[in-house]
Design a protein around this motif. Structure first.
Motif, PDB file in Angstrom:
ATOM      1  N   GLY A 113      -7.817 -10.251  -1.024  1.00  0.00           N
ATOM      2  CA  GLY A 113      -7.940  -9.377  -2.192  1.00  0.00           C
ATOM      3  C   GLY A 113      -6.760  -8.430  -2.316  1.00  0.00           C
ATOM      4  N   ALA A 114      -6.078  -8.144  -1.199  1.00  0.00           N
ATOM      5  CA  ALA A 114      -4.877  -7.317  -1.260  1.00  0.00           C
ATOM      6  C   ALA A 114      -3.752  -8.061  -1.973  1.00  0.00           C
ATOM      7  CB  ALA A 114      -4.440  -6.913   0.142  1.00  0.00           C
ATOM      8  N   ARG A 115      -3.677  -9.392  -1.782  1.00  0.00           N
ATOM      9  CA  ARG A 115      -2.673 -10.166  -2.520  1.00  0.00           C
ATOM     10  C   ARG A 115      -2.993 -10.166  -4.008  1.00  0.00           C
ATOM     11  NH1 ARG A 115       1.421 -13.817  -1.597  1.00  0.00           N
ATOM     12  NH2 ARG A 115       1.711 -15.464  -3.157  1.00  0.00           N
ATOM     13  N   VAL A 116      -4.264 -10.281  -4.346  1.00  0.00           N
ATOM     14  CA  VAL A 116      -4.658 -10.214  -5.749  1.00  0.00           C
ATOM     15  C   VAL A 116      -4.267  -8.861  -6.334  1.00  0.00           C
ATOM     16  CG1 VAL A 116      -6.590 -10.340  -7.360  1.00  0.00           C
ATOM     17  CG2 VAL A 116      -6.544 -11.854  -5.368  1.00  0.00           C
ATOM     18  N   VAL A 117      -4.519  -7.793  -5.594  1.00  0.00           N
ATOM     19  CA  VAL A 117      -4.141  -6.452  -6.058  1.00  0.00           C
ATOM     20  C   VAL A 117      -2.628  -6.358  -6.234  1.00  0.00           C
ATOM     21  CG1 VAL A 117      -3.921  -4.046  -5.289  1.00  0.00           C
ATOM     22  CG2 VAL A 117      -6.153  -5.177  -5.275  1.00  0.00           C
ATOM     23  N   ALA A 118      -1.860  -6.922  -5.292  1.00  0.00           N
ATOM     24  CA  ALA A 118      -0.403  -6.872  -5.404  1.00  0.00           C
ATOM     25  C   ALA A 118       0.075  -7.545  -6.689  1.00  0.00           C
ATOM     26  CB  ALA A 118       0.235  -7.534  -4.184  1.00  0.00           C
ATOM     27  N   HIS A 119      -0.575  -8.660  -7.068  1.00  0.00           N
ATOM     28  CA  HIS A 119      -0.234  -9.303  -8.335  1.00  0.00           C
ATOM     29  C   HIS A 119      -0.704  -8.449  -9.523  1.00  0.00           C
ATOM     30  CE1 HIS A 119       1.482 -13.180  -7.201  1.00  0.00           C
ATOM     31  NE2 HIS A 119       0.604 -13.246  -6.215  1.00  0.00           N
ATOM     32  N   ALA A 120      -1.875  -7.851  -9.405  1.00  0.00           N
ATOM     33  CA  ALA A 120      -2.404  -7.024 -10.499  1.00  0.00           C
ATOM     34  C   ALA A 120      -1.528  -5.805 -10.763  1.00  0.00           C
ATOM     35  CB  ALA A 120      -3.834  -6.588 -10.181  1.00  0.00           C
ATOM     36  N   LEU A 121      -0.855  -5.297  -9.743  1.00  0.00           N
ATOM     37  CA  LEU A 121       0.001  -4.120  -9.916  1.00  0.00           C
ATOM     38  C   LEU A 121       1.170  -4.387 -10.873  1.00  0.00           C
ATOM     39  CD1 LEU A 121       0.174  -2.763  -6.257  1.00  0.00           C
ATOM     40  CD2 LEU A 121      -1.071  -1.764  -8.182  1.00  0.00           C
ATOM     41  N   ARG A 123       0.735  -5.945 -13.609  1.00  0.00           N
ATOM     42  CA  ARG A 123       0.117  -6.029 -14.934  1.00  0.00           C
ATOM     43  C   ARG A 123      -0.608  -4.734 -15.330  1.00  0.00           C
ATOM     44  NH1 ARG A 123       2.589  -9.945 -14.024  1.00  0.00           N
ATOM     45  NH2 ARG A 123       2.103 -12.132 -14.445  1.00  0.00           N
ATOM     46  N   TYR A 124      -0.994  -3.958 -14.310  1.00  0.00           N
ATOM     47  CA  TYR A 124      -1.803  -2.762 -14.571  1.00  0.00           C
ATOM     48  C   TYR A 124      -1.116  -1.554 -13.939  1.00  0.00           C
ATOM     49  CZ  TYR A 124      -5.601   0.630 -14.174  1.00  0.00           C
ATOM     50  OH  TYR A 124      -6.363   1.775 -14.242  1.00  0.00           O
ATOM     51  N   PRO A 125      -0.895  -0.468 -14.703  1.00  0.00           N
ATOM     52  CA  PRO A 125      -0.222   0.717 -14.170  1.00  0.00           C
ATOM     53  C   PRO A 125      -1.169   1.575 -13.324  1.00  0.00           C
ATOM     54  CG  PRO A 125      -0.787   1.069 -16.463  1.00  0.00           C
ATOM     55  CD  PRO A 125      -1.187  -0.348 -16.153  1.00  0.00           C
ATOM     56  N   ALA A 126      -1.414   1.154 -12.109  1.00  0.00           N
ATOM     57  CA  ALA A 126      -2.366   1.835 -11.235  1.00  0.00           C
ATOM     58  C   ALA A 126      -1.868   3.220 -10.841  1.00  0.00           C
ATOM     59  CB  ALA A 126      -2.608   1.005  -9.980  1.00  0.00           C
ATOM     60  N   ARG A 127      -2.803   4.119 -10.582  1.00  0.00           N
ATOM     61  CA  ARG A 127      -2.457   5.449 -10.080  1.00  0.00           C
ATOM     62  C   ARG A 127      -1.844   5.333  -8.677  1.00  0.00           C
ATOM     63  NH1 ARG A 127      -4.942  10.555 -10.993  1.00  0.00           N
ATOM     64  NH2 ARG A 127      -5.597   9.659 -12.992  1.00  0.00           N
ATOM     65  N   ALA A 128      -2.399   4.448  -7.886  1.00  0.00           N
ATOM     66  CA  ALA A 128      -1.923   4.176  -6.527  1.00  0.00           C
ATOM     67  C   ALA A 128      -2.592   2.878  -6.088  1.00  0.00           C
ATOM     68  CB  ALA A 128      -2.259   5.325  -5.580  1.00  0.00           C
ATOM     69  N   ALA A 129      -2.206   2.382  -4.917  1.00  0.00           N
ATOM     70  CA  ALA A 129      -2.827   1.181  -4.384  1.00  0.00           C
ATOM     71  C   ALA A 129      -2.945   1.289  -2.871  1.00  0.00           C
ATOM     72  CB  ALA A 129      -2.030  -0.069  -4.762  1.00  0.00           C
ATOM     73  N   VAL A 130      -3.970   0.629  -2.340  1.00  0.00           N
ATOM     74  CA  VAL A 130      -4.191   0.572  -0.899  1.00  0.00           C
ATOM     75  C   VAL A 130      -4.425  -0.889  -0.532  1.00  0.00           C
ATOM     76  CG1 VAL A 130      -5.572   1.370   1.044  1.00  0.00           C
ATOM     77  CG2 VAL A 130      -5.246   2.868  -0.949  1.00  0.00           C
ATOM     78  N   VAL A 207       4.240  -2.133 -11.679  1.00  0.00           N
ATOM     79  CA  VAL A 207       4.552  -1.339 -12.859  1.00  0.00           C
ATOM     80  C   VAL A 207       4.484   0.145 -12.501  1.00  0.00           C
ATOM     81  CG1 VAL A 207       3.780  -0.713 -15.171  1.00  0.00           C
ATOM     82  CG2 VAL A 207       3.685  -3.100 -14.440  1.00  0.00           C
ATOM     83  N   GLY A 208       5.518   0.878 -12.808  1.00  0.00           N
ATOM     84  CA  GLY A 208       5.504   2.318 -12.569  1.00  0.00           C
ATOM     85  C   GLY A 208       5.730   2.733 -11.135  1.00  0.00           C
ATOM     86  N   ARG A 209       5.868   1.756 -10.227  1.00  0.00           N
ATOM     87  CA  ARG A 209       6.111   2.038  -8.807  1.00  0.00           C
ATOM     88  C   ARG A 209       5.112   3.055  -8.234  1.00  0.00           C
ATOM     89  NH1 ARG A 209      10.521  -0.697  -7.615  1.00  0.00           N
ATOM     90  NH2 ARG A 209      12.075  -1.108  -9.228  1.00  0.00           N
ATOM     91  N   PRO A 210       3.838   2.747  -8.234  1.00  0.00           N
ATOM     92  CA  PRO A 210       2.837   3.667  -7.678  1.00  0.00           C
ATOM     93  C   PRO A 210       2.952   3.749  -6.153  1.00  0.00           C
ATOM     94  CG  PRO A 210       1.836   1.543  -8.116  1.00  0.00           C
ATOM     95  CD  PRO A 210       3.240   1.474  -8.670  1.00  0.00           C
ATOM     96  N   PRO A 211       2.482   4.829  -5.557  1.00  0.00           N
ATOM     97  CA  PRO A 211       2.458   4.883  -4.088  1.00  0.00           C
ATOM     98  C   PRO A 211       1.500   3.833  -3.538  1.00  0.00           C
ATOM     99  CG  PRO A 211       1.265   6.746  -5.034  1.00  0.00           C
ATOM    100  CD  PRO A 211       1.950   6.056  -6.171  1.00  0.00           C
ATOM    101  N   VAL A 212       1.888   3.203  -2.435  1.00  0.00           N
ATOM    102  CA  VAL A 212       1.085   2.140  -1.830  1.00  0.00           C
ATOM    103  C   VAL A 212       0.894   2.436  -0.351  1.00  0.00           C
ATOM    104  CG1 VAL A 212       0.915  -0.326  -1.330  1.00  0.00           C
ATOM    105  CG2 VAL A 212       1.909   0.426  -3.491  1.00  0.00           C
ATOM    106  N   LEU A 213      -0.356   2.424   0.097  1.00  0.00           N
ATOM    107  CA  LEU A 213      -0.694   2.606   1.502  1.00  0.00           C
ATOM    108  C   LEU A 213      -1.142   1.270   2.080  1.00  0.00           C
ATOM    109  CD1 LEU A 213      -1.377   4.458   3.982  1.00  0.00           C
ATOM    110  CD2 LEU A 213      -3.672   4.694   2.990  1.00  0.00           C
ATOM    111  N   VAL A 214      -0.605   0.911   3.241  1.00  0.00           N
ATOM    112  CA  VAL A 214      -1.009  -0.305   3.948  1.00  0.00           C
ATOM    113  C   VAL A 214      -1.679   0.107   5.250  1.00  0.00           C
ATOM    114  CG1 VAL A 214      -0.218  -2.419   5.076  1.00  0.00           C
ATOM    115  CG2 VAL A 214       0.852  -1.664   2.939  1.00  0.00           C
ATOM    116  N   LEU A 215      -2.863  -0.427   5.495  1.00  0.00           N
ATOM    117  CA  LEU A 215      -3.535  -0.105   6.753  1.00  0.00           C
ATOM    118  C   LEU A 215      -4.255  -1.331   7.306  1.00  0.00           C
ATOM    119  CD1 LEU A 215      -6.858   0.323   6.120  1.00  0.00           C
ATOM    120  CD2 LEU A 215      -5.970   2.356   5.026  1.00  0.00           C
TER     121      LEU A 215
END
Length: 273
Positions: A113-121, A123-130, A207-215
Motif C-alpha cells: 500500500g506504500a507503493r500505491v501511495v507513492a503513485h498516488a502522490l 496525482r493528489y497534492p497530499a499534505r504529507a505522506a507516511v 505533486v507539491g513535494r510534501p514531507p514524507v516519513l518512512v518507518l
C-alpha cells in the motif's frame, strides 16, 4: 501549483481510458472535538483491508485529534471483488477517496500500500505522506520474500496468491491467538497488480513535494533494513526504526509506538498543521 504538476494530475490517457468504478469500503473515526488537524487516510497493503487499521490506529489517531480513515482497496476487505485490478486501479481508489475527505489529507501506506501511495502522490497534492514498512517493488523485494517464505511467495509469480506467514508479519510478543485471527482475515491482491509490483515503473515525483516519513522495523521479515534505507533516501530522509516488531506494525503487540511516532511527527511539522 506549478503548471507541469497540474498537467501530471490530469492526463489525457486517464480521460480516454478511465478506471471502472468500484464499491470501496472506507472506515473512519473522527475526534470528539474538532481541532483542525489534517485527516489521515490509511492504505493497507496487499491482502489486508481497512480492518487492519480499525483494530487500533484509527481510534488512537482520533483520540489525539486527527480524523482517521482507512480504505480497503478494490478486491480487499469489504470492497467489491476485483480479480483483474492493477496498480493503476488501486492508485485511482486512493486518489478518489482522498479527494472526498473534508480537508487535504495525509496519506499513510503500509507494505505494498506504500507503493500505491507513492503513485498516488503524483496525482493528489497530499499534505504529507507516511510509508510504513514500504514494499516498493522490484526483484530485490521478491528475492528477499522468496528467501524467507518460498512456499508463500513463488505462487504469486504464476498468478497465485501471495501468502504471508505469522513469522513474517508479527513478533513473538503478539499472542498466537491474535496472530492466527489476523492471518485468517488476509485476502489476496489482483494477479496483475502482484506482477506489476515486481515489474511496474517507479512512482513519479510527488505533486507539491510534501514531507514524507518512512518507518519500519529492522527485524521485518518482508522488508529488509537496506530496502527501508533506500525508500527513505528517495525522499531525502532516514528511516525511523522500531526494533523487535514484525511487518504489520499496526497490528503487532507494540502497535502504539509507531502510530504515536507518526502523530508526533505530524504535530511538529508546521507544513501539516
Amino acid at each position: 501549483m506549478r503548471e507541469a504538476e497540474r498537467l501530471r494530475i490530469v492526463r489525457a490517457r486517464e480521460w480516454a481510458r478511465p478506471e471502472r468504478p468500484a464499491r470501496r469500503e472506507v472506515l473512519g473515526v473522527v475526534p470528539e472535538v474538532e481541532e483542525g488537524r489534517p485527516p489521515l487516510l490509511f492504505v493497507p497493503g496487499f491482502g489486508h483491508g481497512a480492518w487492519a487499521f480499525a483494530e487500533h490506529w484509527l481510534e488512537h489517531a482520533a483520540s489525539r485529534g486527527f480524523p482517521a480513515y482507512a480504505l480497503s482497496l478494490r478486491g480487499h476487505g469489504g470492497s467489491a471483488p476485483a480479480p483483474e485490478a492493477t496498480l493503476r486501479s488501486y492508485t485511482h481508489d486512493v486518489v478518489q477517496v482522498a479527494a472526498s475527505v473534508p480537508r487535504q489529507a495525509v496519506l499513510v501506506g503500509h507494505g505494498a500500500g506504500a507503493r500505491v501511495v507513492a503513485h498516488a502522490l503524483a496525482r493528489y497534492p497530499a499534505r504529507a505522506a507516511v510509508l510504513v514498512a514500504p514494499v516498493l517493488g522490484g526483484w530485490g523485494t521478491f528475492g528477499n520474500a522468496l528467501r524467507r517464505n518460498p512456499g508463500g511467495t513463488l505462487p504469486a509469480v504464476f498468478g497465485g496468491g501471495l501468502r504471508l506467514s505469522r513469522r513474517q508479519l508479527f513478533s513473538r510478543e503478539l499472542p498466537d491467538a491474535e496472530a492466527r485471527r489476523y492471518v485468517s482475515r488476509l485476502g489476496r491482491a489482483g494477479r496483475r497488480a502482484q506482477w506489476q509490483l515486481l515489474t511496474g515503473p517507479d512512482p513519479e515525483p510527488a505533486v507539491g513535494r510534501p514531507p514524507v516519513l518512512v518507518l519500519g522495523s529492522p527485524d521485518d521479515r518482508v522488508v529488509s533494513p537496506a530496502a527501508l534505507t533506500r525508500a527513505a533516501r528517495r525522499y531525502a530522509s532516514a528511516p525511523l526504526l522500531f526494533p523487535g516488531m514484525g511487518h504489520d506494525l499496526m497490528l503487532d503487540a507494540r502497535w502504539r509506538e509507531p502510530i504515536d511516532a507518526i502523530l508526533d511527527w505530524l504535530a511538529k511539522d508546521p507544513t501539516t498543521r
